[in-house]
Design an enzyme around this catalytic site. Sequence first.
Site, PDB file in Angstrom:
ATOM      1  N   LYS A 118       0.878  -1.339  -0.006  1.00 13.93           N
ATOM      2  CA  LYS A 118      -0.007   0.011   0.033  1.00 13.93           C
ATOM      3  C   LYS A 118       0.866   1.256  -0.188  1.00 13.93           C
ATOM      4  O   LYS A 118       1.902   1.125   0.606  1.00 13.93           O
ATOM      5  CB  LYS A 118      -0.744  -0.104   1.118  1.00 13.93           C
ATOM      6  CG  LYS A 118      -1.784   1.286   1.201  1.00 13.93           C
ATOM      7  CD  LYS A 118      -3.170   0.630   0.176  1.00 13.93           C
ATOM      8  CE  LYS A 118      -4.085  -0.313   0.807  1.00 13.93           C
ATOM      9  NZ  LYS A 118      -5.343  -0.394   0.198  1.00 13.93           N
TER      10      LYS A 118
HETATM   11  N1  GLU Z   1      -7.241  -0.440  -3.009  1.00 12.71           N
HETATM   12  C1  GLU Z   1      -7.738  -1.546  -3.268  1.00 12.71           C
HETATM   13  C2  GLU Z   1      -7.933  -2.507  -2.027  1.00 12.71           C
HETATM   14  O1  GLU Z   1      -7.628  -1.998  -0.893  1.00 12.71           O
HETATM   15  C3  GLU Z   1      -7.576  -2.446  -4.467  1.00 12.71           C
HETATM   16  C4  GLU Z   1      -6.141  -2.885  -4.691  1.00 12.71           C
HETATM   17  C5  GLU Z   1      -5.861  -3.586  -6.061  1.00 12.71           C
HETATM   18  O2  GLU Z   1      -6.610  -3.561  -7.068  1.00 12.71           O
HETATM   19  O3  GLU Z   1      -4.588  -3.892  -6.040  1.00 12.71           O
HETATM   20  O4  GLU Z   1      -8.214  -3.710  -1.952  1.00 12.71           O
END
Ligand code: GLU
Length: 428
Positions: A118
């Site tokens: 993240k």
């Molecule tokens: N930000 C989204 C999550 O927390 C999607 C992450 C992604 O598609 O890689 O799952």
Amino acid sequence: MASTPEALAQAQLEWDTPLYRMAVAQFDQAVSFADIPDGIAERLRFPERALMVSVPVRMDDGRRVVFPGYRVQHSSVLGPTKGGIRYDHDVTLGECAALAMWMTWKCSLLRLPYGGAKGGVRCDPRSLSSAELERLTRRYTSELLPVIGPQEDIPAPDMATNEQTMAWMMDTYSMQRGYAVPEIVTGKPISIGGSVFRHEATGVGVVMVVARACDRLGWRLEEQRCVVQGFGNVGGIAALELHEHGARVVAVSDVSGGLNAEGGLDVPALQAYAREHGSLEGNEAGSRLTNEELLELDCDILVLAAREDQITAENAPRLRARMIAEGANGPTSLEADAILNARGVPVLPDILTNAGGVTVSYFEWVQDLGRLFWTRDEIRAKLAEKLSDAFDRVWDLAEDRGTSLRTAALVAGIRDVSEALEARGIFP
Ligand code: GLU
């Protein structure tokens, strides 16, 4: 060999924020059921790698502002790391570390060949112009170049980022390589290699999981009164999907506050209004209420699709929902979880309930790598299959072991990563 408590406290110093402490406490709770070796648990308690950057941006008025940016990669045991990029005033290293850890369990639970990551930039995205956001995104992406890549770490949208953000990231990366690299990010516009159905995937996935839970509980989805906190890419689409399934959406909220109409809200009309005005501000389709009041409304299903830390020990005893679905990551604190569990209110956990997004991100990446494209119906069917499989494993494990759904989801996710780590061993 497990660390001493002092060594652990020292090692955690950099990550130490309330959200990371919560992610580790959830992990520790699950590990007691997961039956994995101490040394493996110890390794998984910390992210593998983190990058902190300063992002200088030329503002429209000529000023230069430097924004702090981060990318945390929790585990590369199962494959490249994967996870969103958020623009928010609360982004810190520790917050990204917690969210990266949850991404690891989420990918593993869904049996996607990824670990978690993240990242984000600490800023107030609503005060930035589109040109400023573009310059911020391109410079942030340049700073991440040493650690991202289609086989290393693949970003995606998260809070306050969207298809356009991903297009700027993809272009910045591709310009450095000298050719188009669509597989560097997911959640891109379809015109540059994005996948059909990625935009709707998280919100629709939330409702697929809710529907499955209703089946198991013997409830009819079309008879449920629903409250949805958050009206962005997750909450807005989940509300629409609930409405289309015939459920009654009695309240929704966004940054401008909440709207409540006992007879049910016309969700497509609210969507059109939010598209035109940028938010629900000024809409009079129902009575206005604060976000806090909205959470405590009497309803059957409460969908939390705004942000972390919404249900705490303070408000959990007053919630009147019969079931909670976590569209956002980390919206329920550990203490609130215990209170809801004791009251018998099922909480459909984030790493299962919002996993539709990363699952279709995986489909997007596979399509990009193979330079082939699937239809909407194919993708929807593949998503439903993945989510039902994960849902059934979680539900059955919770019943078998007498745990909450969250602990069961974490146990399922943690076990597979642990098994892979044991097979690979710790280098050197
Ligand atoms: N930000 C989204 C999550 O927390 C999607 C992450 C992604 O598609 O890689 O799952």
